[in-house]
Scaffold this motif. Sequence first.
Motif, PDB file in Angstrom:
ATOM      1  N   PHE A  84       4.123  -9.205   4.607  1.00  0.00           N
ATOM      2  CA  PHE A  84       3.261  -9.381   3.436  1.00  0.00           C
ATOM      3  C   PHE A  84       1.790  -9.459   3.856  1.00  0.00           C
ATOM      4  N   TRP A  85       1.553 -10.228   4.873  1.00  0.00           N
ATOM      5  CA  TRP A  85       0.192 -10.462   5.358  1.00  0.00           C
ATOM      6  C   TRP A  85      -0.428  -9.160   5.859  1.00  0.00           C
ATOM      7  N   ARG A  86       0.328  -8.413   6.691  1.00  0.00           N
ATOM      8  CA  ARG A  86      -0.197  -7.171   7.250  1.00  0.00           C
ATOM      9  C   ARG A  86      -0.344  -6.085   6.183  1.00  0.00           C
ATOM     10  N   GLU A  87       0.540  -6.040   5.217  1.00  0.00           N
ATOM     11  CA  GLU A  87       0.416  -5.061   4.133  1.00  0.00           C
ATOM     12  C   GLU A  87      -0.834  -5.337   3.304  1.00  0.00           C
ATOM     13  N   LYS A  88      -1.125  -6.617   3.085  1.00  0.00           N
ATOM     14  CA  LYS A  88      -2.343  -6.981   2.362  1.00  0.00           C
ATOM     15  C   LYS A  88      -3.575  -6.537   3.146  1.00  0.00           C
ATOM     16  N   ASP A  89      -3.572  -6.806   4.470  1.00  0.00           N
ATOM     17  CA  ASP A  89      -4.701  -6.396   5.307  1.00  0.00           C
ATOM     18  C   ASP A  89      -4.858  -4.880   5.309  1.00  0.00           C
ATOM     19  N   PHE A  90      -3.743  -4.159   5.346  1.00  0.00           N
ATOM     20  CA  PHE A  90      -3.782  -2.691   5.351  1.00  0.00           C
ATOM     21  C   PHE A  90      -4.479  -2.167   4.098  1.00  0.00           C
TER      22      PHE A  90
ATOM     23  N   LEU B 191     -21.484   2.936   8.595  1.00  0.00           N
ATOM     24  CA  LEU B 191     -20.821   3.679   9.667  1.00  0.00           C
ATOM     25  C   LEU B 191     -19.892   2.774  10.479  1.00  0.00           C
ATOM     26  N   SER B 192     -20.385   1.581  10.841  1.00  0.00           N
ATOM     27  CA  SER B 192     -19.547   0.662  11.625  1.00  0.00           C
ATOM     28  C   SER B 192     -18.330   0.212  10.816  1.00  0.00           C
ATOM     29  N   ASN B 193     -18.517  -0.047   9.519  1.00  0.00           N
ATOM     30  CA  ASN B 193     -17.383  -0.441   8.676  1.00  0.00           C
ATOM     31  C   ASN B 193     -16.382   0.694   8.524  1.00  0.00           C
ATOM     32  N   PHE B 194     -16.916   1.931   8.395  1.00  0.00           N
ATOM     33  CA  PHE B 194     -16.026   3.083   8.290  1.00  0.00           C
ATOM     34  C   PHE B 194     -15.141   3.200   9.535  1.00  0.00           C
ATOM     35  N   LEU B 195     -15.780   3.165  10.707  1.00  0.00           N
ATOM     36  CA  LEU B 195     -15.024   3.328  11.955  1.00  0.00           C
ATOM     37  C   LEU B 195     -14.099   2.132  12.227  1.00  0.00           C
ATOM     38  N   MET B 196     -14.612   0.911  11.999  1.00  0.00           N
ATOM     39  CA  MET B 196     -13.779  -0.277  12.258  1.00  0.00           C
ATOM     40  C   MET B 196     -12.586  -0.336  11.322  1.00  0.00           C
ATOM     41  N   ASN B 197     -12.793   0.028  10.054  1.00  0.00           N
ATOM     42  CA  ASN B 197     -11.672   0.003   9.116  1.00  0.00           C
ATOM     43  C   ASN B 197     -10.692   1.133   9.374  1.00  0.00           C
ATOM     44  N   LEU B 198     -11.212   2.265   9.879  1.00  0.00           N
ATOM     45  CA  LEU B 198     -10.333   3.358  10.294  1.00  0.00           C
ATOM     46  C   LEU B 198      -9.428   2.883  11.432  1.00  0.00           C
ATOM     47  N   PHE B 199     -10.042   2.190  12.395  1.00  0.00           N
ATOM     48  CA  PHE B 199      -9.277   1.621  13.512  1.00  0.00           C
ATOM     49  C   PHE B 199      -8.309   0.539  13.018  1.00  0.00           C
ATOM     50  N   SER B 200      -8.779  -0.301  12.089  1.00  0.00           N
ATOM     51  CA  SER B 200      -7.958  -1.401  11.584  1.00  0.00           C
ATOM     52  C   SER B 200      -6.748  -0.903  10.797  1.00  0.00           C
ATOM     53  N   VAL B 201      -6.933   0.213  10.073  1.00  0.00           N
ATOM     54  CA  VAL B 201      -5.808   0.789   9.325  1.00  0.00           C
ATOM     55  C   VAL B 201      -4.689   1.189  10.283  1.00  0.00           C
TER      56      VAL B 201
END
Length: 581
Positions: free
Chosen positions: A107-113, A281-291
């Motif tokens: 649940f936690w990881r799906e929310k973060d995703f 740009l940093s949010n785009f790349l970090m969230n791409l990595f985080s996904v």
Amino acid sequence: MKAVITYGALLLSSFVVNGLSSGTDYAYILKVTVGTAILLSGAASIDYFIDKHLEMAMNVMETQYMALQQEKIMNLDYALIDSPRLKEIRERMWLERNWGAGIYSMFWREKDFLIHLLKLVAALILLFPQLQYFKGKVQTESIGIFLFLFAIMIVGVFIIRYLSRMYLYMCFHLPTKEEKKWSVQYTWDFVWHGKYDSKNGKDVRIYDAYPLMKAYTYDKLQAKEFKKNVFYKFSMIYGSLGIVNNFVSASILAGSYLIAVMIAKEGNLSAGNVILFGGCLSNFLMNLFSVEYDYLEILRAALQQAGIFELFDLTDEMYKGSLPMEKRSDGEYQIEFKNVSFHYPGSKEYALKNLSMKLQIGEKLAIVGRNGSGKTTMIKLLCRLYDPDEGEILLNGVNIKKFRHEEYETLFSVIFQDYILVSLKLSENVAANHTVDVDKVRKCLDDSGFGDRLQTLSQGIDAYLYKDYEEEGIDISGGEAQKIAIARALYKDAPFVLLDEPTAALDPIAESEIYTNFDKIVGNKTAVYISHRLSSCKFCDRIAVFKDGQLVQYGNHDTLLKDHDGEYAVMWNKQAKYYTA
């Protein structure tokens, strides 16, 4: 909402810096800042509200998920509960949950995703208009940095995937006995029984046992050998995941703002837009990595449910029967064992061998024998917790397997030696139900000998046992606990009453008194008494003597004593110093 807050703050920062650097009216900047701050505060409040409700919903779902597991275990054949297969599944379930938070992790990881995916889309939307400044010499130089950042992300993903595989191996690895000994948590529970309370605290102080506790816990952490332990390796892998994640995030942040500064150097970006471009740009790349990272974590959390789903896939092997039980008000049910043999799951040795005997209607039967002779096994077979491997058990001439299992179980009130009482109301412990017949509970407690203590309780039968959930809960002695267990057996009012050494903690005199009183209470019901103290068997109509899983003697007390070389006489003479003739 988290995306709104993140990018709202970025836009506000960019606006303020651009406004101040371009000479925009301060009053206007202030109005926009205050207005935006109010909106962001509102968004943060809504986000907090949503988070708390999601957390509550996830807790409810996790509780329901756990309840399904418990219900499954409760409805499984008892033989499966005791089987090596289920023991392995339960150990795996413990390990899988120990290296995570169970279904809550999913649940936690799906929310973060979902959050990171929304932030990724929002960053792309805000970043797209800024790409017009990404041209000429700046484009050539920036692409190199961008590709370098992308390479760091790719390498980070591969490293995390490798570490995740190792992580999963640790999660599914059943530790050896030696590895368990090196687990600090394992030894801590072994030493302290899960908690430090007044019960084990007395022994620790009297025998100065703290150095022993320390040797199994703190000292192990300091030992060089601990670094070879699987639990230490797991901790290192888990820590490495965090290091890689943080390194990639820091590199992306630094690289993104470096690109923004290079664009600004060419005069293509204002100071405020540097903040906006670098942040997007940093949010785009970090969230791409985080996904990608969240995907791996969801996969791992899902795989960690394997043991639970294997539990759900277990099917009962015991035939539940279809024949309805005959409801007899006279209680005339006769039991017969015919050539019954049985061995426990995973064992090749017979716990019972060729047992043939009858339980006469209204008879008081005592079962005696040394430890491991098959006494308790016979009770478990009678209650159909297990089915015989050979032979059959008959009820009024019909194989008990043919009767509906849930109806057959109503025939027996059993007090096992390892009975349990729970930290709930006294009345609920007796009734084994939330719905209670108050008068019947009081009578059963009086009949079991608990009446005197009951009179001293200010809350009466509504008093809680122990103090786990109620500060005013009562502590009870071993003898009082046994009386409550007996009251529970009386409350069920079943035609068969079975006592499997429930008074083992009492002295011989107290045990004899309880059995004598219980015999009067039982009346004309069929009763089976198991006791390792033979003085409590004299009032029984018949005595069955077990040895090495076989019935070796059968008769009344006086008859069995005449066989001087028999098992009963030998046991009686060894215990004679505790009795009066």
